[in-house]
Write an enzyme that holds these catalytic residues in place. Structure first.
Site, PDB file in Angstrom:
ATOM      1  N   LYS A 204      33.893  33.308  33.489  1.00 39.04           N
ATOM      2  CA  LYS A 204      33.444  33.802  34.285  1.00 39.04           C
ATOM      3  C   LYS A 204      31.683  33.284  34.635  1.00 39.04           C
ATOM      4  O   LYS A 204      30.552  33.131  35.760  1.00 39.04           O
ATOM      5  CB  LYS A 204      33.344  35.519  34.406  1.00 39.04           C
TER       6      LYS A 204
ATOM      7  N   CYS B 127      46.282  48.576  51.295  1.00 38.15           N
ATOM      8  CA  CYS B 127      46.957  48.254  52.310  1.00 38.15           C
ATOM      9  C   CYS B 127      45.623  49.110  53.696  1.00 38.15           C
ATOM     10  O   CYS B 127      44.828  49.560  53.240  1.00 38.15           O
ATOM     11  CB  CYS B 127      48.324  49.441  52.629  1.00 38.15           C
TER      12      CYS B 127
ATOM     13  N   ASN C 193      49.500  54.837  51.607  1.00 34.48           N
ATOM     14  CA  ASN C 193      48.868  54.142  50.851  1.00 34.48           C
ATOM     15  C   ASN C 193      48.900  54.805  49.328  1.00 34.48           C
ATOM     16  O   ASN C 193      48.431  56.412  49.079  1.00 34.48           O
ATOM     17  CB  ASN C 193      46.596  53.587  50.917  1.00 34.48           C
ATOM     18  N   GLY C 194      49.148  54.212  48.250  1.00 39.02           N
ATOM     19  CA  GLY C 194      48.903  54.603  46.889  1.00 39.02           C
ATOM     20  C   GLY C 194      50.329  55.159  46.301  1.00 39.02           C
ATOM     21  O   GLY C 194      50.927  54.494  47.571  1.00 39.02           O
TER      22      GLY C 194
ATOM     23  N   GLU D 130      37.294  34.504  28.338  1.00 39.70           N
ATOM     24  CA  GLU D 130      37.215  34.681  30.264  1.00 39.70           C
ATOM     25  C   GLU D 130      36.002  34.860  30.243  1.00 39.70           C
ATOM     26  O   GLU D 130      35.210  34.612  31.171  1.00 39.70           O
ATOM     27  CB  GLU D 130      37.716  36.412  30.334  1.00 39.70           C
TER      28      GLU D 130
ATOM     29  N   HIS E 181      31.448  26.196  12.021  1.00 35.44           N
ATOM     30  CA  HIS E 181      33.183  25.323  11.623  1.00 35.44           C
ATOM     31  C   HIS E 181      32.041  23.995  12.734  1.00 35.44           C
ATOM     32  O   HIS E 181      32.843  23.555  13.512  1.00 35.44           O
ATOM     33  CB  HIS E 181      34.307  24.878  12.332  1.00 35.44           C
TER      34      HIS E 181
ATOM     35  N   LYS F  19      40.155  29.044  45.374  1.00 37.34           N
ATOM     36  CA  LYS F  19      40.802  30.241  45.042  1.00 37.34           C
ATOM     37  C   LYS F  19      41.765  30.056  44.594  1.00 37.34           C
ATOM     38  O   LYS F  19      42.790  30.562  43.017  1.00 37.34           O
ATOM     39  CB  LYS F  19      40.660  31.020  46.031  1.00 37.34           C
TER      40      LYS F  19
ATOM     41  N   TRP G  62      51.350  46.559  52.174  1.00 31.26           N
ATOM     42  CA  TRP G  62      51.265  45.469  51.074  1.00 31.26           C
ATOM     43  C   TRP G  62      52.336  46.318  49.917  1.00 31.26           C
ATOM     44  O   TRP G  62      52.233  46.864  49.331  1.00 31.26           O
ATOM     45  CB  TRP G  62      49.998  45.392  49.847  1.00 31.26           C
TER      46      TRP G  62
ATOM     47  N   ARG H  41      42.597  43.122  53.376  1.00 28.01           N
ATOM     48  CA  ARG H  41      43.243  43.075  52.555  1.00 28.01           C
ATOM     49  C   ARG H  41      44.602  43.212  52.511  1.00 28.01           C
ATOM     50  O   ARG H  41      45.377  43.262  51.388  1.00 28.01           O
ATOM     51  CB  ARG H  41      43.017  45.180  52.727  1.00 28.01           C
TER      52      ARG H  41
END
Length: 614
Positions: free
Chosen positions: A491, A2, A99-100, A487, A510, A609, A75, A28
């Site tokens: 990337k 935030c 924040n936190g 993953e 294989h 996105k 947020w 943000r």
């Protein structure tokens, strides 16, 4: 995640500085906004749900002329987006932005309510305001001391800015944990923000608070101390960033910034969902009802997702099956409804999506719900379509992810699914109290271990230099490391355009073995586990055919250095959490290879996105 902005001056209207600063932090992400400004010695607050425009509309109708104030974009973590949950929060003449996560907020709330205090919001932030106001009532001689005393009651991560009607010409700030607080030094004015862009139009001289710092700012000075009041020297630094660099926090690319945000994102996703009480531990998944009788009634779990979220779901399925002892299967969402799955009303379907708008995942969810399944979404965006369509939602708190190639969304999805697996396992009687406590204690260490793995950055960059011209990469993993291999390969291919494939290491003979020669880099995830010897056997097969081996190994494994060309060591944090640690060097490898090749790391070609069509 935030945005925080503060201003103490004489010649500027605080509202203009606060709104401008919050607008520069909009990247943000947020769902509500508010400010508190001194007017004739008293505090006036304005709060609104939605974008800053809604707050600005309020201020047009009722402008605030004061020159001292604080502002915030939120947020939502504790409580849904609403005016009463928006910051700033007040208790009497004290207002706070934060924040936190205050991890012990439940205990603090019970204590304050027992004293007769009325808590108006669902947030942990309002409790901070009450703690500070209580210390002032108990005789704290000034706001700074009151904030320091209040902080001694708080456990967790916080960046706070506090104002009081008793001292209308100063702001007190404090930092503990991952959330940043930056002070700006001006001529006859001082500034405060949670990120550099908010302050750049007004000053280039900035002070970065460290963990445990408390600061007092007024028009003429900035003073920093520790929690006991001992002065701390924090010299201003000259910041010469351009506005785009400022949004990236000084990192070269958004993806790099988001890789380094993972410790904070993981901490925020765990949040206050882990409850500690006198040495024992429990989980509260935002009120999701996994009472024993309901958890035991679940006869299967289907996870549906696409891309990176699918790989997180593969790991999630393994965790749920092993920890909760209920059959679990992850499906590519685009295939799910077309294979005509057998679901039933005793199934739990978990839809995993960063955006919450992925069309194939939504269609798969609707297929399962049409057969009577209970539904749960793991999502990063509040009130997204998939979140609204589910019976329950467990939000990740990764914050906005601007880079198209997902990084922190993946790790927070895995953390969220780990919490689900533990909760189901405990409710079904499979996981006892001691095992739950131990696993949650390991989870609390995850942040520090990720920070440790990020220190491999220079070593990974050197490896990237060696292999940047390779045409193909192969990634191998077994068990829970197979989804991590998938993953890692994704990337690399997404952002460097190098062909990369991942295989379960046992499949080497294989087919993939035919590809291996001296020009083939092979990334082998060879952590200490029950299948370690088998992975080493696969590694030996690669070396026997002159393949170039890059190994991800457990700290203390000296033998593997003799078998691999390059080794990156990660801590051992148990089977599932070590998998999360293993993905970090793979993210860094993909990033550095792509940067060396000169590709567009943040916006790779042909990719979006959020995929909102089939």
């Amino acid at each position: 995640m935030c945005g925080i902005v503060g201003y103490v001056g004489r010649d500027r209207r605080a509202v203009e500085v606060l709104i401008d600063g919050l607008r520069r932090l909009e990247y943000r992400g947020y769902d509500s906004a508010g400010i508190a400004v001194f007017e004739n010695g008293g505090l006036t607050t304005r709060r609104a749900v939605g974008k800053l425009a809604a707050l600005e509309d309020l201020l047009k109708d009722d402008p605030l002329p004061g020159t001292v104030g604080i502002g915030h974009t939120r947020w939502a973590t504790h409580g849904k987006p609403s005016v009463r949950n928006a910051h700033p929060h007040r208790a009497g003449g004290v207002a706070v932005v934060h924040n936190g996560i205050i991890e012990n907020y439940r205990a603090i709330r019970q204590e304050l309510e027992a004293e007769g205090r009325e808590i108006e919001s669902e947030t942990d932030t309002e409790l901070v305001a009450h703690l500070v106001e209580r210390e002032l009532r108990r005789g704290a001689p000034d706001l700074s001391i009151a904030v320091r005393r209040a902080a001694k009651h708080m456990i967790g991560s916080y960046a706070i800015a506090v104002v009081s009607e008793a001292e209308p010409e100063r702001i007190v700030a404090a930092k503990q944990g991952g959330s940043p607080i930056i002070l700006g030094v001006g001529e006859g004015e001082s500034f405060l923000g949670s990120d550099i862009p908010a302050l750049l139009p007004y000053t280039r001289q900035m002070i970065f608070l460290q963990d445990g710092d408390f600061a007092v700012i007024d028009r003429a000075s900035v003073a920093v101390s520790d929690i006991e009041g001992a002065p701390q020297r924090r010299d201003p630094k000259l910041i010469n960033w351009d506005p785009v660099s400022a949004e990236k926090g000084g990192y070269d690319r958004f993806m790099q910034k988001e890789i380094y945000e993972q410790p904070r994102a993981i901490t925020d996703t765990i949040g206050t969902r882990v409850i500690w009480h006198e040495g024992s531990a429990d989980l509260d998944l935002d009120g999701i009802d996994f009472a024993p009788e309901k958890a035991k009634a679940i006869d299967r779990v289907h996870l549906v997702a696409c891309g990176t979220a699918y790989y997180a779901s593969l790991l999630g399925a393994a965790m749920i099956e092993q920890l909760a002892k209920v059959p679990a299967l992850a499906d590519v969402a685009s295939e799910y409804r077309y294979r005509r799955p057998i679901v039933g009303d005793k199934a739990l379907v978990i839809a995993v999506s960063q955006s919450g708008e992925t069309a194939d995942t939504l269609a798969a969810l609707q297929e399962a719900k049409g057969q009577g399944a209970r539904s749960l979404s793991v999502c990063n965006v509040r009130e997204a379509t998939i979140a609204r369509a589910c019976d329950d939602v467990l939000y990740t708190h990764a914050g906005p992810e601007i880079g198209v190639a997902s990084t922190k969304a993946f790790t927070t999805q895995v953390v969220a699914l780990y919490l689900v697996a533990l909760k189901l396992g405990h409710a079904r009687g499979v996981i006892g109290a001691e095992e739950l406590r131990r696993r949650l204690a390991d989870l609390q260490r995850l942040r520090r271990n990720v920070e440790q793995v990020l220190q491999l950055d220079d070593a990974v960059r050197k490896i990237a230099h060696k292999y940047k011209d390779a045409r193909d990469f192969l990634y191998l993993g077994r068990g829970v490391m197979y989804p991590i291999a998938l993953e890692g390969a994704l990337k690399l291919k997404e952002i460097s355009y190098i062909h990369a494939e991942a295989y379960a290491a046992g499949e080497m003979k294989h087919g993939p073995i035919a590809l291996i020669d001296e020009n083939m880099p092979v990334v082998v995830i060879a952590e200490k586990s029950a299948v370690y010897d088998k992975v080493i056997s696969n590694l030996e097969v690669v070396r026997a055919r002159d393949g170039q081996v890059i190994a991800i190994a457990t700290e203390g494994d000296t033998e593997i250095a003799e078998k691999a060309n390059d080794v990156l060591y990660i801590p051992d944090l148990g089977e599932y959490l070590t998998a999360l640690l293993a993905v970090v060097p793979l993210q860094l490898l993909a990033y550095h290879v792509a940067m060396l090749k000169g590709t567009d790391v943040d916006q790779p070609r042909n990719l979006a996105k959020s995929v909102t069509v089939e």
